[in-house]
Design a protein around this motif. Sequence first.
Motif, PDB file in Angstrom:
ATOM      1  N   TYR A 496       0.901  -1.338   0.075  1.00  0.00           N
ATOM      2  CA  TYR A 496       0.065  -0.175  -0.081  1.00  0.00           C
ATOM      3  C   TYR A 496       0.986   1.329  -0.141  1.00  0.00           C
ATOM      4  O   TYR A 496       0.438   2.408  -0.406  1.00  0.00           O
ATOM      5  N   ASN A 497       2.108   1.232   0.452  1.00  0.00           N
ATOM      6  CA  ASN A 497       2.996   2.305   0.357  1.00  0.00           C
ATOM      7  C   ASN A 497       3.956   2.317  -0.748  1.00  0.00           C
ATOM      8  O   ASN A 497       4.767   3.374  -0.740  1.00  0.00           O
ATOM      9  N   GLN A 498       3.474   1.648  -1.836  1.00  0.00           N
ATOM     10  CA  GLN A 498       4.327   1.446  -3.109  1.00  0.00           C
ATOM     11  C   GLN A 498       3.440   2.024  -4.316  1.00  0.00           C
ATOM     12  O   GLN A 498       3.926   2.297  -5.169  1.00  0.00           O
ATOM     13  N   HIS A 515      -6.587   0.965 -11.878  1.00  0.00           N
ATOM     14  CA  HIS A 515      -7.418   0.590 -10.940  1.00  0.00           C
ATOM     15  C   HIS A 515      -6.669  -0.022  -9.824  1.00  0.00           C
ATOM     16  O   HIS A 515      -5.891  -0.846 -10.055  1.00  0.00           O
ATOM     17  N   LEU A 516      -7.160   0.292  -8.649  1.00  0.00           N
ATOM     18  CA  LEU A 516      -6.792   0.110  -7.363  1.00  0.00           C
ATOM     19  C   LEU A 516      -7.959  -1.068  -6.752  1.00  0.00           C
ATOM     20  O   LEU A 516      -8.926  -0.701  -6.742  1.00  0.00           O
ATOM     21  N   PHE A 517      -7.602  -2.397  -6.615  1.00  0.00           N
ATOM     22  CA  PHE A 517      -8.293  -3.556  -6.150  1.00  0.00           C
ATOM     23  C   PHE A 517      -8.160  -3.546  -4.567  1.00  0.00           C
ATOM     24  O   PHE A 517      -7.066  -3.980  -4.426  1.00  0.00           O
ATOM     25  N   PHE A 518      -9.197  -3.558  -3.981  1.00  0.00           N
ATOM     26  CA  PHE A 518      -9.173  -3.736  -2.483  1.00  0.00           C
ATOM     27  C   PHE A 518      -9.726  -4.936  -2.180  1.00  0.00           C
ATOM     28  O   PHE A 518     -10.697  -5.230  -2.506  1.00  0.00           O
ATOM     29  N   LYS A 535      -7.013   2.754   7.189  1.00  0.00           N
ATOM     30  CA  LYS A 535      -5.767   2.609   5.946  1.00  0.00           C
ATOM     31  C   LYS A 535      -6.807   2.463   4.426  1.00  0.00           C
ATOM     32  O   LYS A 535      -6.261   3.264   3.605  1.00  0.00           O
ATOM     33  N   TYR A 536      -7.676   1.692   4.753  1.00  0.00           N
ATOM     34  CA  TYR A 536      -8.555   1.511   3.074  1.00  0.00           C
ATOM     35  C   TYR A 536      -9.138   3.141   2.871  1.00  0.00           C
ATOM     36  O   TYR A 536      -8.733   3.656   1.981  1.00  0.00           O
ATOM     37  N   GLU A 679     -24.653  -2.970   6.384  1.00  0.00           N
ATOM     38  CA  GLU A 679     -23.992  -1.813   6.300  1.00  0.00           C
ATOM     39  C   GLU A 679     -22.518  -2.362   6.092  1.00  0.00           C
ATOM     40  O   GLU A 679     -21.970  -3.562   6.215  1.00  0.00           O
ATOM     41  N   ASP A 680     -21.742  -1.647   5.057  1.00  0.00           N
ATOM     42  CA  ASP A 680     -20.213  -1.934   4.852  1.00  0.00           C
ATOM     43  C   ASP A 680     -19.748  -1.843   5.903  1.00  0.00           C
ATOM     44  O   ASP A 680     -19.274  -0.767   6.373  1.00  0.00           O
ATOM     45  N   PRO A 681     -18.871  -2.946   6.274  1.00  0.00           N
ATOM     46  CA  PRO A 681     -17.977  -2.791   7.803  1.00  0.00           C
ATOM     47  C   PRO A 681     -16.776  -2.072   7.411  1.00  0.00           C
ATOM     48  O   PRO A 681     -16.050  -2.101   8.495  1.00  0.00           O
ATOM     49  N   TRP A 682     -16.500  -2.040   6.243  1.00  0.00           N
ATOM     50  CA  TRP A 682     -15.060  -1.406   6.147  1.00  0.00           C
ATOM     51  C   TRP A 682     -15.279   0.072   5.749  1.00  0.00           C
ATOM     52  O   TRP A 682     -14.310   0.823   5.477  1.00  0.00           O
TER      53      TRP A 682
END
Length: 690
Positions: A496-498, A515-518, A535-536, A679-682
């Motif tokens: 995630y830091n790159q 595209h960033l895939f989580f 962090k998300y 609900e979205d828990p993230w």
Amino acid sequence: MAKFDEKHCHKWALLLRERQEKIDQALAAVAREDFDYARRLFSEIFYGVSGKRADPGMAGSLLYHMAMVTKMETETRLLLNELHLAPPDIAEDLSCYTNEFVSDMQELTKTIAPINFDLQAVTAKASLSNDEKIDLFTKLNKKTKTLEAMLANKQAEASKLLEGLFSEWAQHIAEMRLRQEYETIKGFLITATLAKTLGTQRLKDAMIKVQERFGEETVRIALNVTLKVGMRREKLQSVMLSDHFINYTMNMEQLDGRMQFLNCPIFGSHKRIAEESGLSGEVASLFCTHFCFAHAKAMLNTVLPFTFELWQPRRMAADGMCEFYLKLAYSPAASASTEKYVPLVLSWNFTRKCNLKCAHCYINATTQVLADELTTEESKRLIDQICEVSRPLLILSGGEPLLRSDVYEIISYGASKGLKMGLGSNGSLIDDAVARRLKEAGITTVSISLDSHIPAQHDEFRGVAGSWEKAVGAIKALRENGVLVQVNTTVTQQNYNQIDEIMSLAESLGVENFHLFFLVPTGRGAKIADISPAKYESMIKTAFAKAARHKLNVRPSCAPQFMRIAKDMGLDMRQWIRGCIAGLYYCRVYANGDVTPCPYLPIKLGNVREKSFKEIWFGSDMFKALRDFNALKGKCGICEYKALCGGCRARAYGLSSDFIDYCGDLHEPAEVKGDYLAEDPWCIYQPEKR
């Protein structure tokens, strides 16, 4: 008083005058040491401003007029070539009308920094090649960046250079505008002369034959220059419309829109010449109907990721207004064309077979072929069924789709039905020959997974040594063959830091979309520690902030909160529809024909061997629930962003069901283990209504 209609022909001069006023304001701001205001004005002058009074800026205007010179030259060249004729002698009239236009230019710019209108010098020059256009723009842009840095460093001496820089840009814009008008007048005079000798029907027949080639050639040249000077693909549309007054509306619920052109520099010239020479409007109408329509269609096809149909209900030469009607994903085979929700994008796990061993794979791919994968003929029937609902962007993914021997046949079949065809690949099997074959088959875009700028780290994540080198080689091969490339990066604790470095690498390879895939807790991904919700959220904000430094089009995936964040950051959101589009404009087809809302929400809603795709799409109770925003629960249900975001339904389902073993285990609706409407828990956002 201008000899040519000022509204139609001279918006370029109006924009220059407005920018000159801003130059004066910027100089005054520097004098009182208000450098923040000076920088804002500087950005508007040279890079443009969006909104109701949109201005493409000096950069956009120059690119536009460069493109228009090419457009007008190409119209005449292709028409004469198709008719196998040499150009008739129109030198006297051409000189007369062009001199009148120069007179207009001198009058309209007398309050602006001195501009040289040397007609003989401008028209005697050979047209600029693409490389010359890029070189000219690059030199001007370098000077602009230098001056911008001086303002950022609060250097008062920047004011000494500001007027000179503006004059230099203005001179090139005026020269290109003059060249554009010269080619416009020349083309119309030639066509009008041919109409008298050949008849308009023969001209019409010739235009019909060359119009598609004309649109594709001119837009391809404009895009090539635009991208190489550092502008994004989606900016091409705004650049190409910069000399028009436009009413533009788009209804995303109905997936249609109208674009009305209230002026036209081409029509302005045609109208003046036709009135003075006693011509009817028939010749001008031919340009509207064939060349302008073909150019608009090719431009939209370049900037829109979705299929569309385009109509031209009104034409400038006949109606005094040019209007285009656009319908996204329109399919002539679809009987339910008035439905509110139809697929714009459809992901198809073409095969589960794969040659990599990615730790996060949502489909739990295998080295073996799934026994009941759809056959070639069944695959074609699926495409036919999809066309009964819409014509989406159809993405063949896997596993690794290139491991199926019929992949090119299916790509060609889908393209022949009017679908935009995409491919999701790890890149390991793509070399120059494969890239060329994909292009020839009709592929529009290819997504390549790239999870680190460090080769060894990417290889570890993908489970096979040498994967990074092959992925990078695939991107290069695809770009060299003119295929649009998207890089997909899965965000983890390890990389995630790159992201900035990965974006820079992608950009250096000629990639446009990123595209960033989580991670969603399905497949092998259930066994990997996801980044935390905080962090998300931070990663999405950081990605958008970093995107401003790159030419990439950045979109987070499996992170619908990005819409809320983008809105709060004041970003241009016209390129996006909604955060979560599962069941609204998107679904997934599994290798055996099972349909699910998305790859990460593995609930079987039907199988295309048992029901038609149309029956499943419109008849599924789960699809209906996903389309009812009031059915959402918890904080998602009361959130003011629920229509914009919607929360990740897969993450809500996965975490409320104590994770899913892997996406290959499809659940029947009666066996739903979690609550996909929870609900979205993230999401860490707390709605205002709570």
